[in-house]
Design a protein around this motif. Structure first.
Motif, mmCIF file in Angstrom:
data_model
loop_
_atom_site.group_PDB
_atom_site.id
_atom_site.type_symbol
_atom_site.label_atom_id
_atom_site.label_comp_id
_atom_site.label_asym_id
_atom_site.label_seq_id
_atom_site.Cartn_x
_atom_site.Cartn_y
_atom_site.Cartn_z
ATOM 1 N N MET A 1 -24.415 21.518 -53.767
ATOM 2 C CA MET A 1 -22.992 21.748 -53.859
ATOM 3 C C MET A 1 -22.653 22.943 -52.967
ATOM 4 O O MET A 1 -23.434 23.883 -52.880
ATOM 5 N N PRO A 2 -21.509 22.918 -52.339
ATOM 6 C CA PRO A 2 -21.133 24.059 -51.504
ATOM 7 C C PRO A 2 -21.177 25.359 -52.307
ATOM 8 O O PRO A 2 -20.664 25.417 -53.424
ATOM 9 N N GLY A 3 -21.794 26.354 -51.740
ATOM 10 C CA GLY A 3 -21.890 27.645 -52.419
ATOM 11 C C GLY A 3 -23.040 27.724 -53.406
ATOM 12 O O GLY A 3 -23.275 28.753 -54.008
ATOM 13 N N GLY A 4 -23.765 26.612 -53.600
ATOM 14 C CA GLY A 4 -24.862 26.596 -54.546
ATOM 15 C C GLY A 4 -26.033 27.419 -54.057
ATOM 16 O O GLY A 4 -26.269 27.535 -52.862
ATOM 17 N N ARG A 5 -26.744 27.982 -55.006
ATOM 18 C CA ARG A 5 -27.906 28.809 -54.662
ATOM 19 C C ARG A 5 -29.056 28.474 -55.601
ATOM 20 O O ARG A 5 -28.851 28.141 -56.755
ATOM 21 N N THR A 6 -30.256 28.631 -55.101
ATOM 22 C CA THR A 6 -31.442 28.469 -55.923
ATOM 23 C C THR A 6 -31.585 29.688 -56.822
ATOM 24 O O THR A 6 -31.391 30.821 -56.384
ATOM 25 N N ARG A 7 -31.902 29.439 -58.067
ATOM 26 C CA ARG A 7 -32.158 30.518 -59.021
ATOM 27 C C ARG A 7 -33.655 30.599 -59.286
ATOM 28 O O ARG A 7 -34.389 29.639 -59.077
ATOM 29 N N ALA A 8 -34.087 31.735 -59.790
ATOM 30 C CA ALA A 8 -35.510 31.925 -60.086
ATOM 31 C C ALA A 8 -36.009 30.880 -61.083
ATOM 32 O O ALA A 8 -37.177 30.494 -61.052
ATOM 33 N N SER A 9 -35.140 30.384 -61.954
ATOM 34 C CA SER A 9 -35.542 29.397 -62.961
ATOM 35 C C SER A 9 -35.671 27.982 -62.393
ATOM 36 O O SER A 9 -36.226 27.103 -63.048
ATOM 37 N N ASP A 10 -35.174 27.742 -61.167
ATOM 38 C CA ASP A 10 -35.284 26.422 -60.534
ATOM 39 C C ASP A 10 -36.705 26.246 -59.987
ATOM 40 O O ASP A 10 -37.179 27.074 -59.223
ATOM 41 N N THR A 11 -37.340 25.152 -60.359
ATOM 42 C CA THR A 11 -38.724 24.928 -59.930
ATOM 43 C C THR A 11 -38.836 24.443 -58.492
ATOM 44 O O THR A 11 -39.854 24.658 -57.847
ATOM 45 N N ASP A 12 -37.788 23.767 -57.994
ATOM 46 C CA ASP A 12 -37.787 23.259 -56.620
ATOM 47 C C ASP A 12 -36.358 22.899 -56.229
ATOM 48 O O ASP A 12 -35.410 23.113 -57.005
ATOM 49 N N ALA A 13 -36.198 22.354 -55.017
ATOM 50 C CA ALA A 13 -34.858 22.029 -54.515
ATOM 51 C C ALA A 13 -34.180 20.964 -55.378
ATOM 52 O O ALA A 13 -32.968 21.014 -55.595
ATOM 53 N N GLN A 14 -34.939 20.023 -55.899
ATOM 54 C CA GLN A 14 -34.344 18.985 -56.748
ATOM 55 C C GLN A 14 -33.840 19.580 -58.058
ATOM 56 O O GLN A 14 -32.773 19.212 -58.537
ATOM 57 N N ALA A 15 -34.564 20.504 -58.632
ATOM 58 C CA ALA A 15 -34.108 21.172 -59.850
ATOM 59 C C ALA A 15 -32.813 21.935 -59.589
ATOM 60 O O ALA A 15 -31.907 21.950 -60.425
ATOM 61 N N THR A 16 -32.706 22.556 -58.423
ATOM 62 C CA THR A 16 -31.471 23.236 -58.038
ATOM 63 C C THR A 16 -30.329 22.237 -57.940
ATOM 64 O O THR A 16 -29.231 22.486 -58.447
ATOM 65 N N ALA A 17 -30.580 21.088 -57.307
ATOM 66 C CA ALA A 17 -29.539 20.066 -57.148
ATOM 67 C C ALA A 17 -29.057 19.551 -58.497
ATOM 68 O O ALA A 17 -27.844 19.413 -58.723
ATOM 69 N N VAL A 18 -29.975 19.286 -59.412
ATOM 70 C CA VAL A 18 -29.596 18.803 -60.747
ATOM 71 C C VAL A 18 -28.752 19.846 -61.468
ATOM 72 O O VAL A 18 -27.706 19.542 -62.035
ATOM 73 N N ARG A 19 -29.198 21.104 -61.449
ATOM 74 C CA ARG A 19 -28.447 22.167 -62.128
ATOM 75 C C ARG A 19 -27.061 22.319 -61.533
ATOM 76 O O ARG A 19 -26.064 22.425 -62.251
ATOM 77 N N GLU A 20 -26.957 22.304 -60.204
ATOM 78 C CA GLU A 20 -25.660 22.441 -59.549
ATOM 79 C C GLU A 20 -24.733 21.271 -59.898
ATOM 80 O O GLU A 20 -23.544 21.470 -60.146
ATOM 81 N N LEU A 21 -25.259 20.047 -59.917
ATOM 82 C CA LEU A 21 -24.440 18.889 -60.308
ATOM 83 C C LEU A 21 -23.911 19.058 -61.724
ATOM 84 O O LEU A 21 -22.726 18.813 -61.988
ATOM 85 N N GLU A 22 -24.769 19.457 -62.642
ATOM 86 C CA GLU A 22 -24.355 19.614 -64.034
ATOM 87 C C GLU A 22 -23.358 20.757 -64.206
ATOM 88 O O GLU A 22 -22.469 20.683 -65.054
ATOM 89 N N GLU A 23 -23.479 21.811 -63.407
ATOM 90 C CA GLU A 23 -22.536 22.925 -63.482
ATOM 91 C C GLU A 23 -21.181 22.552 -62.900
ATOM 92 O O GLU A 23 -20.140 22.950 -63.417
ATOM 93 N N GLU A 24 -21.173 21.823 -61.804
ATOM 94 C CA GLU A 24 -19.941 21.574 -61.064
ATOM 95 C C GLU A 24 -19.165 20.331 -61.494
ATOM 96 O O GLU A 24 -17.962 20.270 -61.281
ATOM 97 N N LEU A 25 -19.837 19.353 -62.065
ATOM 98 C CA LEU A 25 -19.155 18.115 -62.450
ATOM 99 C C LEU A 25 -19.015 18.059 -63.962
ATOM 100 O O LEU A 25 -19.991 17.881 -64.692
ATOM 101 N N ASP A 26 -17.794 18.228 -64.436
ATOM 102 C CA ASP A 26 -17.529 18.164 -65.876
ATOM 103 C C ASP A 26 -18.022 16.843 -66.440
ATOM 104 O O ASP A 26 -17.749 15.779 -65.891
#
Length: 87
Positions: A1-26
């Protein structure tokens, strides 16, 4: 997602993508048994800061989502950023 960043708790790029989708899409909850995220590739870029001249490195990883998404019964899935801007 635009502006998305990897967090220390994200295990890899896919984990970041899943977290960002869940945060950004109600109403979106990723379920790996129903939806698949396929990594399409990544690009790296370096950009100088407009104000300080420092160089900042970016890595952007692209994913394609396919399969059934869990729908929110209250209505369509909307981007939180778009909703906050009245779209």
């Amino acid at each position: 997602m635009p502006g998305g960043r990897t967090r220390a708790s994200d295990t890899d790029a896919q984990a970041t993508a899943v977290r960002e989708l869940e945060e950004e899409l109600d109403g979106y909850t990723h379920r790996s048994d129903r939806a698949v995220l396929t990594e399409l590739g990544a690009v790296q870029a370096v950009q100088p800061s407009r104000t300080h001249g420092a160089l900042t490195g970016y890595r952007v990883t692209f994913f394609q989502a396919s399969g059934a998404a869990q729908a929110d019964p209250s209505g369509p899935v909307r981007c939180r950023t778009c909703r906050s801007r009245g779209r």
